[in-house]
Each structure stands twice: as structure tokens, then as C-alpha cells.
Scaffold this motif. Structure first.
Motif, PDB file in Angstrom:
ATOM      1  N   UNK A 194       0.850  -1.187   0.000  1.00  0.00           N
ATOM      2  CA  UNK A 194       0.000   0.000   0.000  1.00  0.00           C
ATOM      3  C   UNK A 194       0.886   1.236   0.000  1.00  0.00           C
ATOM      4  N   UNK A 195       0.977   1.872  -1.147  1.00  0.00           N
ATOM      5  CA  UNK A 195       1.816   3.058  -1.266  1.00  0.00           C
ATOM      6  C   UNK A 195       1.114   4.259  -0.651  1.00  0.00           C
ATOM      7  N   UNK A 196       1.863   5.063   0.102  1.00  0.00           N
ATOM      8  CA  UNK A 196       1.322   6.255   0.735  1.00  0.00           C
ATOM      9  C   UNK A 196       1.400   7.427  -0.224  1.00  0.00           C
ATOM     10  N   UNK A 197       0.409   8.290  -0.154  1.00  0.00           N
ATOM     11  CA  UNK A 197       0.424   9.502  -0.955  1.00  0.00           C
ATOM     12  C   UNK A 197       0.866  10.674  -0.111  1.00  0.00           C
ATOM     13  N   UNK A 198       0.042  11.710  -0.060  1.00  0.00           N
ATOM     14  CA  UNK A 198       0.373  12.877   0.742  1.00  0.00           C
ATOM     15  C   UNK A 198       0.298  12.586   2.235  1.00  0.00           C
ATOM     16  N   UNK A 199      -0.361  11.488   2.602  1.00  0.00           N
ATOM     17  CA  UNK A 199      -0.539  11.159   4.006  1.00  0.00           C
ATOM     18  C   UNK A 199       0.600  10.304   4.533  1.00  0.00           C
ATOM     19  N   UNK A 200       1.790  10.375   3.949  1.00  0.00           N
ATOM     20  CA  UNK A 200       2.868   9.461   4.280  1.00  0.00           C
ATOM     21  C   UNK A 200       3.288   9.543   5.746  1.00  0.00           C
ATOM     22  N   UNK A 201       3.044  10.647   6.433  1.00  0.00           N
ATOM     23  CA  UNK A 201       3.438  10.771   7.829  1.00  0.00           C
ATOM     24  C   UNK A 201       2.336  10.345   8.793  1.00  0.00           C
ATOM     25  N   UNK A 202       1.163  10.023   8.289  1.00  0.00           N
ATOM     26  CA  UNK A 202       0.059   9.636   9.163  1.00  0.00           C
ATOM     27  C   UNK A 202       0.068   8.127   9.393  1.00  0.00           C
ATOM     28  N   UNK A 203      -0.608   7.716  10.457  1.00  0.00           N
ATOM     29  CA  UNK A 203      -0.684   6.310  10.847  1.00  0.00           C
ATOM     30  C   UNK A 203      -2.104   5.817  10.606  1.00  0.00           C
ATOM     31  N   UNK A 204      -2.240   4.618  10.060  1.00  0.00           N
ATOM     32  CA  UNK A 204      -3.562   4.045   9.819  1.00  0.00           C
ATOM     33  C   UNK A 204      -4.130   3.537  11.136  1.00  0.00           C
ATOM     34  N   UNK A 205      -5.365   3.953  11.465  1.00  0.00           N
ATOM     35  CA  UNK A 205      -5.985   3.588  12.729  1.00  0.00           C
ATOM     36  C   UNK A 205      -7.103   2.577  12.584  1.00  0.00           C
ATOM     37  N   UNK A 206      -7.716   2.481  11.408  1.00  0.00           N
ATOM     38  CA  UNK A 206      -8.826   1.548  11.231  1.00  0.00           C
ATOM     39  C   UNK A 206      -8.978   1.208   9.759  1.00  0.00           C
ATOM     40  N   UNK A 207      -9.448  -0.039   9.493  1.00  0.00           N
ATOM     41  CA  UNK A 207      -9.685  -0.499   8.123  1.00  0.00           C
ATOM     42  C   UNK A 207     -11.126  -0.959   7.989  1.00  0.00           C
ATOM     43  N   UNK A 208     -11.627  -0.920   6.760  1.00  0.00           N
ATOM     44  CA  UNK A 208     -12.877  -1.568   6.384  1.00  0.00           C
ATOM     45  C   UNK A 208     -12.796  -1.835   4.887  1.00  0.00           C
ATOM     46  N   UNK A 209     -13.675  -2.691   4.387  1.00  0.00           N
ATOM     47  CA  UNK A 209     -13.598  -3.042   2.967  1.00  0.00           C
ATOM     48  C   UNK A 209     -14.937  -3.544   2.475  1.00  0.00           C
ATOM     49  N   UNK A 210     -15.142  -3.401   1.172  1.00  0.00           N
ATOM     50  CA  UNK A 210     -16.285  -3.986   0.473  1.00  0.00           C
ATOM     51  C   UNK A 210     -15.765  -4.588  -0.824  1.00  0.00           C
ATOM     52  N   UNK A 211     -16.613  -5.341  -1.505  1.00  0.00           N
ATOM     53  CA  UNK A 211     -16.151  -6.030  -2.707  1.00  0.00           C
ATOM     54  C   UNK A 211     -17.236  -5.974  -3.775  1.00  0.00           C
ATOM     55  N   UNK A 212     -16.803  -5.864  -5.044  1.00  0.00           N
ATOM     56  CA  UNK A 212     -17.718  -6.025  -6.168  1.00  0.00           C
ATOM     57  C   UNK A 212     -17.123  -7.084  -7.094  1.00  0.00           C
ATOM     58  N   UNK A 213     -17.523  -7.108  -8.333  1.00  0.00           N
ATOM     59  CA  UNK A 213     -17.093  -8.190  -9.221  1.00  0.00           C
ATOM     60  C   UNK A 213     -15.633  -8.069  -9.665  1.00  0.00           C
ATOM     61  N   UNK A 214     -15.039  -6.898  -9.534  1.00  0.00           N
ATOM     62  CA  UNK A 214     -13.682  -6.710 -10.051  1.00  0.00           C
ATOM     63  C   UNK A 214     -12.677  -6.289  -8.995  1.00  0.00           C
ATOM     64  N   UNK A 215     -13.143  -5.514  -7.992  1.00  0.00           N
ATOM     65  CA  UNK A 215     -12.187  -4.916  -7.060  1.00  0.00           C
ATOM     66  C   UNK A 215     -12.633  -5.095  -5.610  1.00  0.00           C
ATOM     67  N   UNK A 216     -11.641  -5.083  -4.743  1.00  0.00           N
ATOM     68  CA  UNK A 216     -11.861  -4.907  -3.314  1.00  0.00           C
ATOM     69  C   UNK A 216     -11.615  -3.432  -3.005  1.00  0.00           C
ATOM     70  N   UNK A 217     -12.626  -2.777  -2.441  1.00  0.00           N
ATOM     71  CA  UNK A 217     -12.472  -1.378  -2.048  1.00  0.00           C
ATOM     72  C   UNK A 217     -12.025  -1.344  -0.593  1.00  0.00           C
ATOM     73  N   UNK A 218     -10.747  -1.097  -0.384  1.00  0.00           N
ATOM     74  CA  UNK A 218     -10.168  -1.060   0.957  1.00  0.00           C
ATOM     75  C   UNK A 218     -10.100   0.391   1.421  1.00  0.00           C
ATOM     76  N   UNK A 219     -10.787   0.699   2.522  1.00  0.00           N
ATOM     77  CA  UNK A 219     -10.796   2.053   3.076  1.00  0.00           C
ATOM     78  C   UNK A 219     -10.050   2.070   4.395  1.00  0.00           C
TER      79      UNK A 219
END
Length: 721
Positions: A194-219
Motif C-alpha cells: 500500500x503506497x502512501x500519498x500525501x498522508x505518508x506521515x500519518x498512521x492508519x488507525x482503522x480499516x474496512x472493505x467492500x467487494x464487487x465483481x472486479x475490485x476490493x475497495x479497501x478504506x
């Protein structure tokens, strides 16, 4: 538009729940039945529509549940893992978890996933995945290492895609995050950085995800208060090298949904295609809130303030949100309408009936031989096989070291030690645990046929490998009891999680009866007693002139006037309460007993067989430990791995319950029982005083809440009774 309806309380947070809240809330085989697992020992089944518990199950004291309990939707059984490796299966008819099916696994479990349409999947901490039935058929099978060293799993979820399970888990290593995607109908495991963009100095605190026929949407909700989205392809590349470590970039989805200063109490979950629920304070100085956002139109739909705070845990099932609000597990029903611009802006004149979001129900799907995930056939035969495993406790047949076993049958103890060192020096094989068990059983078999043969050094070395349990070598502690080998018994009590209560009491009886001179010549682990010895305690207890930190005055016997007693000086503490009644080595052995797991129902009959004078000595030692705990505000003992206050009090209650009618007749126990009586009376008095103070604090809190309605200047008088 979205709406949050009136919340209701499902239950109070169990006493065993730690500061981080609950381990999980999982759906059962019925729509409104949910399994709530606390962070200690208990699993409770609730019916949400009636807001009442339907059943409760607990592991033994000393054991800890390490992942949330789930329901096997194919069989209706419940599954839980305690102490990282021990897997239990039970049904609604079972009462005691000690008597249900148990399997000890060869690796530590991170999480068990169970959804409709497939058998439960077990995710191990090293990243390997197994189907439940394949794992139960061979519990000690080798579990491969998938993730790299120092890489830790942070979050995981399973989906059904084209009638096949798909599992994703996120890992973290030195601030870098990786996503692993495993399709269980194939052997392909895809890894993404998971490449970081402008938020490279921030820490991930929570994940969630959904799925369709082609992709997993990871938030992901980051420490800067923003939500980012990553799209991960479901169908991997045909090139194995490309699947090994692909790179995906996260993009900004919602900006500043919670305060960037929030470090705790934040979480998010996807509700439907266009709505997400977020837990956290919207502003730095505000209280925590539960809010629903429309991701399609970037708008806040509704928000609800949570004045009692949260633990940062949020679960979503159907149209209900589950979360900890203060010390309560609360359920908040919600409604989300079909996403439209008018609805996102709150301009709809007529609300539409919300659609239900239910998990799809699928029939059998193709078997995956490589990972042991199969269809739901031959279920009755699997149940019969599982029942036979419980009754016979048969260990899986695995090859052993023939050279070492041959030496055990005929060679001297010294030669066996040399061969054992050679065996332990080689690289460990997948059947290492089973080989160690066979070696121990071989040594114990020869001990029974040759009374003079006792390979103590070899047995001690094998115990220290941390791979044995009582069920793997049931005769080991019996041999140590026959030889009065207290050092080996202490080590077994510290290492084995499944010692029967009868054996624990036999060890206690030996520890109390063995002579001081014999103990002085024995090598015993003294870590648990460092900081207090066999002589008089520090001068703090002798010279104390105030009440102890928990409010207990050892020699006061009148509790009629609590206010007066708390100001009076206690009498001089007697010698029996200021000195340890046992020598340090005996204290170390007794501490091992205090740490052992037990079931109160099974241990009480065995405690009645211990002589009264030994019970009195043990009670005196436990009372001494309590007074030692009382020296500081934290109510803890010094040393490494000392007994806890809860363990001390539980054992005092056990001994009195089992032997009170006998101990009360022993003259030496009279003063001790009187001291315990005064202690209980004092605690009742203290609780009464605290209840009075609580009423006063409530009044002060009410005044604080009404301060906004006051004028610039006012004089108020508050009378506290």
C-alpha cells in the motif's frame, strides 16, 4: 438521507473485558442472535430483538480467549480459541467448555472467519489459512509461514465472491502496510504494497472493505482524520512473480471526518455502496460521535454525540450498529436511503423505505484440496469422527526419531542425554511436537518398568522446550509426584495449561507437607517471590499508623461507626501478619499453584482431602500475600510474575468453602479466621462509604452539566448529606 434511530443497551460490558473493550461481536445462525466475546474468559449469546442473553460459556480461570467466538453456519456449532492454540467447539446444549471438543493446534491463531455459504476459515498469525474440517482432521499439521519476519497482521475480512470465499488481511512492518488476498478456490496468494500519498506521515488507525465483481475497495481511517481508498483487483495476474509484490496507491476519499488529534475511539465500517459509518470526535475539543457519511456526494448525513465515550470498536450487521458506549454494549438501528443528490443534501420530501442489506446465502461450492476447504457433505460422519477423537484422544501418527527411541529403551541416562542434545540441535521438522511427545512417553514407559530409572535431566530439558502439555504426556506429573520432584512439578505448573484439578491438588498437598530442610536443598525458581522473604517484612507495616491503601485495618473489630474508625489508629500488627509463614522456596511453589488454571466445581472435592493444618498454613500464607499487596496503591506484589490480588482472593474463598467446618475447629486457625472476618467486615464498611460519596459526585456532575444555563454571576449552595 440516513437516520440513526434510538439506541438501546444490549448488555453491560463484562467484568473480564479489558481497557480495549470486547474481542468481537459475531452473528449466530439466526438473524437476531449474536455472540459477544469479552477480552478475557466469557462468550455470551444474545437475542437482540428481546435484548436478553440466551447462553453463556467461560473457559477456566488462568485461560484467556484470544480471538472472537464464531458460529459454524453449516453445523450450528460455536467455535472459539483460547491461549492462542487451543480450539473449542460446542453447541447450545453444552454447559461446560471443559467437556466439549478440544484440539491443540501447532501454531497460533489470529482469527476465525465464518460466513454463510462456506465452512469456517482459520487465519494463523504467520499468515497461513486453513479450512476448519481439514484442520480438525490433523490438528498438529505443519502451518507454513506466509508473512515475513517482524510483519504483524493488523486487520482481516472474508467475502463471498462468485460463490467462493476470498480472504484479505493487512499487515504492518516498520510503518509500511501490505495487503494479502487469498482466493480459497485456488492456490494463488497475491501480495500488495500500500503506497502512501500525501498522508505518508500519518498512521492508519482503522480499516474496512467492500467487494464487487472486479475490485476490493479497501478504506482506511488515518491519524490525520481523513479516509483513503485503495482498489485491489480480485482477479490476480497469471504471472506468479507479479502477484508476489504488486503496488497499489491510496487516494483521498473523505477529508477530515474526525479530529486529527484523536488517538483512541476511532473506527469506520462500510454500510452499503454509498454510505460509511465513522466513530470519532469531529473536532479536537468535541466528544466522540457516531456519524454516517455519503461517499458518493462527500456529505455528512447524520451525527450522534456519545457523551460516555467509546473504545473505538464498531460492528455492523443488517441494519444495526454495535458499539461500546461507556460501559455498555449499545445497539443503534439505522436507515440509509437510496443515494441521490437531493437525499445527500437533505432535500427529499418523502423518505423511501430503506433496502435491507443482508449477507448472500449460497449453496455448496467446489472443494479446494490445497487448503482443506470443502463442501458440506458427509457432515454426520465428520461428527462421529470428532466424537471419537474426544473419547479416545488419539494422537496423529507421525514419524519419530528411531535412533533416540532405541536409545531410550536400553541405554544409560547419560547416553540418552547425549542423544537428546543431538536431536534437539538439528533443524526442527513439521512433526517436532509429536516427536517430543513420543520421546517423553518412551522415557515414562521405561520409568514404570524400571523403578531405578529416572532420567530427570532429559525430562527437564524436554519440558523447557515449551511444546508439551499434560494431555500430551499424562504420566509425567504422576512420576514427578512419586519422586517428590518439586522443581519439575513447579515447571509443569508453569508450562502446562491443561492440568487436571486432582493433579493440581496433589501438587499442593506435596508442597505443603514437604519438610523445610528438604526444600532448602532443592533448586526452585524464585522469580515470583523476589521482593519478600521468610523473615519480617519491611518496617512500613510495623510502623504504619494510617489505614492501608485499600482501607483495611487488620486489627479493628468494630465497624459500627465507619467514619470514626477510619480516623483511629489500628493496634499493633501481630507477628503472624507481619512475617511470611513459609520459607521463600515453599512460597515460590505455592505461587505456582495460585497461577494454575482450575474449575471451581472440580477442584473443591479434592481440596477437602488436604489435612487441616496444611490448609491453615496455606490460608496464613494467602493472608500474608494480601497484606503485602496492601502496601501500595496498585495492590500488586513485587517480583516477576507474582500472584494477582484476584488469584489470592479466589483461593482464600476456595479453601474456606471446602474446609471451613474443619478449619474452624483448629485452634491455630482461630486468629486467622477472626482476621479474615474483620477484613470482610471492613470491606463492607468501605463500600458503604464509597456509595455515599458516589451520590455526592452525581450531584456535582449535574451542576456541571447545568453551568451553561447560568447567568454571569450567581451564588449557589449545595448540601451534601
Amino acid at each position: 438521507m440516513a437516520a440513526l434511530e434510538q439506541e438501546f443497551t444490549l448488555s453491560a460490558v463484562p467484568l473480564g473485558a479489558g481497557p480495549d473493550g470486547l474481542l468481537g461481536v459475531e452473528q449466530s445462525d439466526k438473524t437476531d442472535h449474536f455472540l459477544v466475546t469479552d477480552s478475557s474468559r466469557t462468550v455470551i449469546l444474545y437475542k437482540v430483538s428481546d435484548q436478553k442473553p440466551l447462553g453463556s460459556w467461560s473457559v477456566k480461570q488462568g485461560q484467556i480467549i484470544t480471538c472472537p467466538a464464531v458460529c459454524n453456519f453449516q453445523t450450528g456449532e460455536y467455535i472459539v480459541v483460547h491461549d492462542n492454540r487451543v480450539l473449542r467447539l460446542w453447541t447450545n446444549e453444552d454447559v461446560n467448555l471443559d467437556k466439549v471438543f478440544k484440539a491443540t493446534l501447532s501454531a497460533e491463531v489470529y482469527r476465525i472467519h465464518s460466513i454463510q455459504g462456506t465452512e469456517p476459515l482459520v487465519l494463523f498469525k504467520e499468515g497461513a489459512i486453513r479450512g476448519l474440517e481439514a484442520l480438525l482432521a490433523e490438528p498438529q499439521q505443519k502451518i507454513e509461514t506466509v508473512i515475513s519476519e517482524e510483519e504483524v497482521i493488523k486487520w482481516t475480512k472474508v467475502f463471498m465472491v462468485f460463490r467462493h470465499p476470498l480472504l484479505i488481511f493487512i499487515t504492518e512492518k516498520h510503518g509500511n502496510y501490505f495487503a494479502y488476498v487469498q482466493k480459497l478456490n485456488s492456490r494463488v496468494l497475491s501480495k500488495y504494497t500500500l503506497l502512501l500519498g500525501q498522508e505518508e506521515k500519518s498512521v492508519i488507525q482503522s480499516f474496512t472493505a467492500s467487494v464487487d465483481r472486479k475490485f476490493i475497495s479497501l478504506m482506511s481511517l488515518n491519524s490525520d482524520g481523513c479516509i483513503y481508498e485503495t482498489l485491489i483487483p480480485i482477479h490476480p495476474s497469471d504471472d506468479p512473480e507479479k502477484n508476489h509484490n504488486q503496488r497499489v496507491v491510496r487516494s483521498l476519499l473523505l477529508r477530515t471526518v474526525v479530529s486529527g488529534n484523536a488517538r483512541n475511539g476511532v473506527a469506520l465500517t462500510i454500510l452499503d455502496q454509498d454510505h460509511i459509518a465513522v466513530l470519532g470526535p469531529p473536532l479536537p475539543a468535541s466528544k466522540e460521535c457516531l456519524s454516517i457519511w455519503n461517499t458518493k456526494f462527500q456529505t455528512l448525513q447524520i451525527s450522534k454525540e456519545l457523551p460516555q465515550g467509546t473504545s473505538g470498536q464498531l460492528w455492523y450487521y443488517g441494519e444495526n450498529l454495535f458499539m461500546l458506549h461507556g460501559k455498555l454494549l449499545s445497539v443503534i438501528p439505522y436507515k440509509c436511503e437510496v443515494s441521490s443528490l437531493a437525499g445527500a443534501l437533505g432535500k427529499l420530501k418523502h423518505s423511501q423505505d430503506p433496502g435491507t442489506h443482508t449477507m448472500p446465502h449460497f449453496v455448496n461450492w467446489e472443494a479446494s484440496q490445497g487448503y482443506g476447504v470443502g463442501s458440506q457433505n458427509s457432515e454426520s460422519s465428520k461428527r462421529v469422527l470428532r466424537r471419537r477423537k474426544i473419547e479416545a484422544s488419539v494422537q496423529p501418527d507421525v514419524p519419530v526419531s528411531k535412533q533416540l527411541l532405541s536409545a531410550i529403551k536400553k541405554d544409560s541416562e547419560k547416553h540418552i542425554e547425549v542423544e537428546l542434545r543431538k536431536f534437539l540441535a538439528i533443524k526442527r521438522t513439521p512433526d517436532f511436537h509429536t516427536v517430543i511427545g513420543d520421546i517423553v512417553m518412551g522415557l515414562l514407559g521405561r520409568c514404570k518398568t524400571e523403578p531405578s530409572f529416572y532420567p530427570r535431566n532429559s525430562l527437564m530439558q524436554l519440558i523447557q522446550m515449551h511444546v508439551l502439555s499434560y494431555s500430551l504426556c499424562p504420566g509425567l506429573m504422576e512420576v514427578a509426584l512419586e519422586k517428590s520432584d518439586v522443581q519439575m512439578l513447579q515447571l509443569c505448573l508453569q508450562q502446562f495449561p491443561d492440568i487436571p484439578e486432582a493433579v493440581t491438588c496433589a501438587c499442593l498437598k506435596l508442597f505443603l507437607s514437604i519438610g523445610d530442610n528438604t526444600l532448602q536443598e532443592t533448586n526452585v525458581n524464585m522469580e515470583s517471590v523476589s521482593g519478600y522473604g521468610d523473615a519480617v517484612q519491611d518496617e512500613k507495616m510495623e510502623a504504619q499508623t494510617e489505614v492501608l491503601q485499600n482501607g483495611f485495618i487488620p486489627e479493628e473489630d468494630n465497624c459500627d461507626n465507619c467514619e470514626r474508625e477510619l480516623k483511629e489508629k489500628p493496634q499493633d500488627t501481630k507477628e503472624e501478619t507481619t512475617s511470611c509463614p513459609v520459607i521463600p522456596k515453599r512460597a515460590a511453589l505455592l505461587n505456582a499453584i495460585l497461577h494454575s488454571a482450575y474449575s471451581e466445581t472440580f477442584i473443591l472435592p479434592h481440596l477437602k482431602d488436604i489435612p487441616a493444618q496444611h490448609i491453615t498454613l496455606f490460608l496464613q500464607y494467602l493472608y500474608f500475600l494480601y497484606l503485602k499487596c496492601s502496601e501500595n496503591a496498585t495492590m500488586t506484589l513485587p517480583g516477576i510474575h507474582p500472584p494477582s490480588l484476584s488469584q489470592i482472593m479466589d483461593w482464600i474463598c476456595l479453601l474456606l468453602d471446602a474446609n471451613f467446618t474443619v478449619v474452624v475447629m483448629v485452634p491455630e486457625a482461630k486468629r486467622l479466621l477472626l482476621s479474615l472476618y474483620k477484613f470482610v467486615k471492613s470491606q463492607i464498611c468501605i463500600c458503604s462509604e464509597l456509595n455515599k460519596i458516589e451520590v455526592s459526585f452525581r450531584e456535582l456532575q449535574k451542576l456541571n452539566q447545568e453551568k451553561n444555563s447560568r447567568e454571569l454571576y450567581s451564588i449557589e449552595v449545595l448540601e451534601l448529606f
